[in-house]
Enzyme design. Sequence first.
Site, PDB file in Angstrom:
ATOM      1  N   HIS A   1       0.093  15.101   1.939  1.00  0.00           N
ATOM      2  CA  HIS A   1       0.643  15.006   0.566  1.00  0.00           C
ATOM      3  C   HIS A   1      -0.539  15.042  -0.393  1.00  0.00           C
ATOM      4  CE1 HIS A   1       2.980  13.927  -2.881  1.00  0.00           C
ATOM      5  NE2 HIS A   1       2.286  12.835  -3.072  1.00  0.00           N
TER       6      HIS A   1
ATOM      7  N   ASP B   1       7.479  16.744  -2.168  1.00  0.00           N
ATOM      8  CA  ASP B   1       6.944  18.113  -2.150  1.00  0.00           C
ATOM      9  C   ASP B   1       8.024  19.084  -1.663  1.00  0.00           C
ATOM     10  OD1 ASP B   1       4.156  17.138  -2.668  1.00  0.00           O
ATOM     11  OD2 ASP B   1       4.530  16.172  -0.748  1.00  0.00           O
TER      12      ASP B   1
HETATM   13  N1  LIG Z   1       4.009  10.090  -1.796  1.00  0.00           N
HETATM   14  C1  LIG Z   1       4.454  10.521  -2.965  1.00  0.00           C
HETATM   15  O1  LIG Z   1       5.108  11.584  -3.038  1.00  0.00           O
HETATM   16  C2  LIG Z   1       4.207   9.774  -4.241  1.00  0.00           C
HETATM   17  C3  LIG Z   1       3.364   8.689  -4.263  1.00  0.00           C
HETATM   18  N2  LIG Z   1       3.125   7.993  -5.419  1.00  0.00           N
HETATM   19  C4  LIG Z   1       2.237   6.824  -5.355  1.00  0.00           C
HETATM   20  O2  LIG Z   1       3.030   5.632  -5.324  1.00  0.00           O
HETATM   21  C5  LIG Z   1       2.231   4.532  -5.757  1.00  0.00           C
HETATM   22  C6  LIG Z   1       2.992   3.671  -6.761  1.00  0.00           C
HETATM   23  O3  LIG Z   1       3.220   4.412  -7.932  1.00  0.00           O
HETATM   24  P1  LIG Z   1       3.867   3.719  -9.238  1.00  0.00           P
HETATM   25  O4  LIG Z   1       5.064   2.925  -8.882  1.00  0.00           O
HETATM   26  O5  LIG Z   1       3.986   4.785 -10.236  1.00  0.00           O
HETATM   27  O6  LIG Z   1       2.677   2.745  -9.663  1.00  0.00           O
HETATM   28  P2  LIG Z   1       2.739   1.448 -10.601  1.00  0.00           P
HETATM   29  O7  LIG Z   1       1.337   1.117 -10.977  1.00  0.00           O
HETATM   30  O8  LIG Z   1       3.771   1.604 -11.652  1.00  0.00           O
HETATM   31  O9  LIG Z   1       3.285   0.334  -9.597  1.00  0.00           O
HETATM   32  C7  LIG Z   1       2.559  -0.082  -8.485  1.00  0.00           C
HETATM   33  C8  LIG Z   1       2.931  -1.528  -8.259  1.00  0.00           C
HETATM   34  O10 LIG Z   1       2.332  -1.941  -7.032  1.00  0.00           O
HETATM   35  C9  LIG Z   1       1.936  -3.278  -7.190  1.00  0.00           C
HETATM   36  N3  LIG Z   1       0.947  -3.624  -6.162  1.00  0.00           N
HETATM   37  C10 LIG Z   1      -0.377  -3.398  -6.157  1.00  0.00           C
HETATM   38  N4  LIG Z   1      -0.935  -3.920  -5.059  1.00  0.00           N
HETATM   39  C11 LIG Z   1       0.065  -4.462  -4.342  1.00  0.00           C
HETATM   40  C12 LIG Z   1       0.118  -5.164  -3.107  1.00  0.00           C
HETATM   41  N5  LIG Z   1      -0.979  -5.418  -2.400  1.00  0.00           N
HETATM   42  N6  LIG Z   1       1.321  -5.583  -2.665  1.00  0.00           N
HETATM   43  C13 LIG Z   1       2.445  -5.364  -3.385  1.00  0.00           C
HETATM   44  N7  LIG Z   1       2.456  -4.715  -4.561  1.00  0.00           N
HETATM   45  C14 LIG Z   1       1.277  -4.275  -5.028  1.00  0.00           C
HETATM   46  C15 LIG Z   1       1.407  -3.346  -8.629  1.00  0.00           C
HETATM   47  O11 LIG Z   1       1.379  -4.688  -9.113  1.00  0.00           O
HETATM   48  C16 LIG Z   1       2.413  -2.467  -9.349  1.00  0.00           C
HETATM   49  O12 LIG Z   1       3.499  -3.229  -9.867  1.00  0.00           O
HETATM   50  C17 LIG Z   1       0.944   5.156  -6.295  1.00  0.00           C
HETATM   51  O13 LIG Z   1      -0.072   5.055  -5.313  1.00  0.00           O
HETATM   52  C18 LIG Z   1       1.330   6.594  -6.536  1.00  0.00           C
HETATM   53  O14 LIG Z   1       0.210   7.448  -6.510  1.00  0.00           O
HETATM   54  C19 LIG Z   1       3.718   8.369  -6.596  1.00  0.00           C
HETATM   55  C20 LIG Z   1       4.560   9.447  -6.630  1.00  0.00           C
HETATM   56  C21 LIG Z   1       4.851  10.235  -5.463  1.00  0.00           C
HETATM   57  O1  LIG Z   2       0.554  13.113  -8.144  1.00  0.00           O
HETATM   58  C1  LIG Z   2       0.483  11.883  -8.007  1.00  0.00           C
HETATM   59  O2  LIG Z   2      -0.555  11.222  -8.087  1.00  0.00           O
HETATM   60  C2  LIG Z   2       1.750  11.152  -7.689  1.00  0.00           C
HETATM   61  C3  LIG Z   2       2.317  11.869  -6.530  1.00  0.00           C
HETATM   62  O3  LIG Z   2       1.908  11.694  -5.406  1.00  0.00           O
HETATM   63  C4  LIG Z   2       3.212  12.988  -6.815  1.00  0.00           C
HETATM   64  O4  LIG Z   2       3.809  13.066  -7.898  1.00  0.00           O
HETATM   65  O5  LIG Z   2       3.354  13.830  -5.928  1.00  0.00           O
END
Ligand SMILES: NC(=O)C1=CN([C@@H]2O[C@H](COP(=O)(O)OP(=O)(O)OC[C@H]3O[C@@H](n4cnc5c(N)ncnc54)[C@H](O)[C@@H]3O)[C@@H](O)[C@H]2O)C=CC1
Ligand SMILES: O=C([O-])CC(=O)C(=O)O
Length: 324
Positions: A187, A159
Amino acid sequence: MKSPVRVVVTGAAGQIGYQLLFRIAAGNMLGPDQPVILHLLEIPPAMQAVQGVVMELEDCAFPLLHGVVATDDANVAFKDADYALLVGAMPRGPGMERSDLLQANAKIFSVQGKAMNDHANKGIKVLVVGNPANTNALIAQQNAPDINPAQFTAMTRLDHNRALAQLAGKFNVQTNEIKRMTIWGNHSSTQYPDVSQVQINETELNDVDQTWYVDEFIPTVQQRGAAIIKARGASSAASAASSAIDHMRDWALGTADGDWVSMGIPSDGSYGVEPGVIFSYPVTCANGEYTIVQDLPVSDFSQQRIDATEEELREERAAVEHLF
Ligand SMILES: NC(=O)C1=CN([C@@H]2O[C@H](COP(=O)(O)OP(=O)(O)OC[C@H]3O[C@@H](n4cnc5c(N)ncnc54)[C@H](O)[C@@H]3O)[C@@H](O)[C@H]2O)C=CC1
Ligand SMILES: O=C([O-])CC(=O)C(=O)O
């Protein structure tokens, strides 16, 4: 050359994991003189994909990569860990708020908090990326009573970086000419991107166009995650990984003089925020520790925004207290 440190990345086969691991192994996070051993945690159905990621890590021949451990057992993953990036969690889809993920993802963070408590290095630095990041960080922290609660942080750096990019576009400067941006709170779409202290090339931002600020800038930063989901059909990944690198690098190696960054950290009551909730504050970092920037003026407008995002964090906490 320093001795290697152990860095856990959960969700290692996911889209953020794929953008993150190679940059950590290249030295972008902890510096060019810090070898790393990567610990990759995934769930059993994703272990085959993780093996592919491990093969690719090997094929990069990174001199700083001193080993890779790939596992579906949290107790193995967190053994002797020095840093943890908790990414593995379900992402949201179109039309959802991040808090809609709370019940689906909360359990992951209680299990991992316990495993960390039992097996990690007690000085471990933890960054939660998986959404809703602030409250997931709180769950992990509450399940790890033997680790200093201050070591649990949540990512609002994306952000912060989004806000810098919007300001750079508006004022026709590069992002490194902008200092003292702050993201307050959660967030989520209640976060408060505050430009009241921003300096561009050491000059205060006086007389900001309020219509642009309130009707354009703030909602653009708050809704950027949703805009990316709409455009890409999947949530931000490369930018999320890049911001996770920024967060950990600054925490470990320090922030630049005269500037600060935004980190979700346990509130100590500063700025009147409920103690304990994981709240994004302006912080400086030095010697591996962060410090909240104190005594900034808070206008009535800012106070209302800070109160709203704090209220949301209290509600999220109440919804998961049974997991503490
Ligand atoms: N804080 C932030 O600014 C942001 C947060 N996110 C969040 O990050 C997270 C991951 O996003 P992506 O990589 O795009 O999702 P994705 O679905 O591509 O990957 C998530 C991975 O986590 C694995 N997973 C699920 N449960 C698990 C566990 N108990 N232990 C280990 N691995 C596990 C899945 O098998 C999958 O490979 C989401 O919750 C998303 O909303 C995404 C973008 C920004
Ligand atoms: O928007 C979402 O769900 C993924 C995230 O946290 C971001 O891009 O800031």
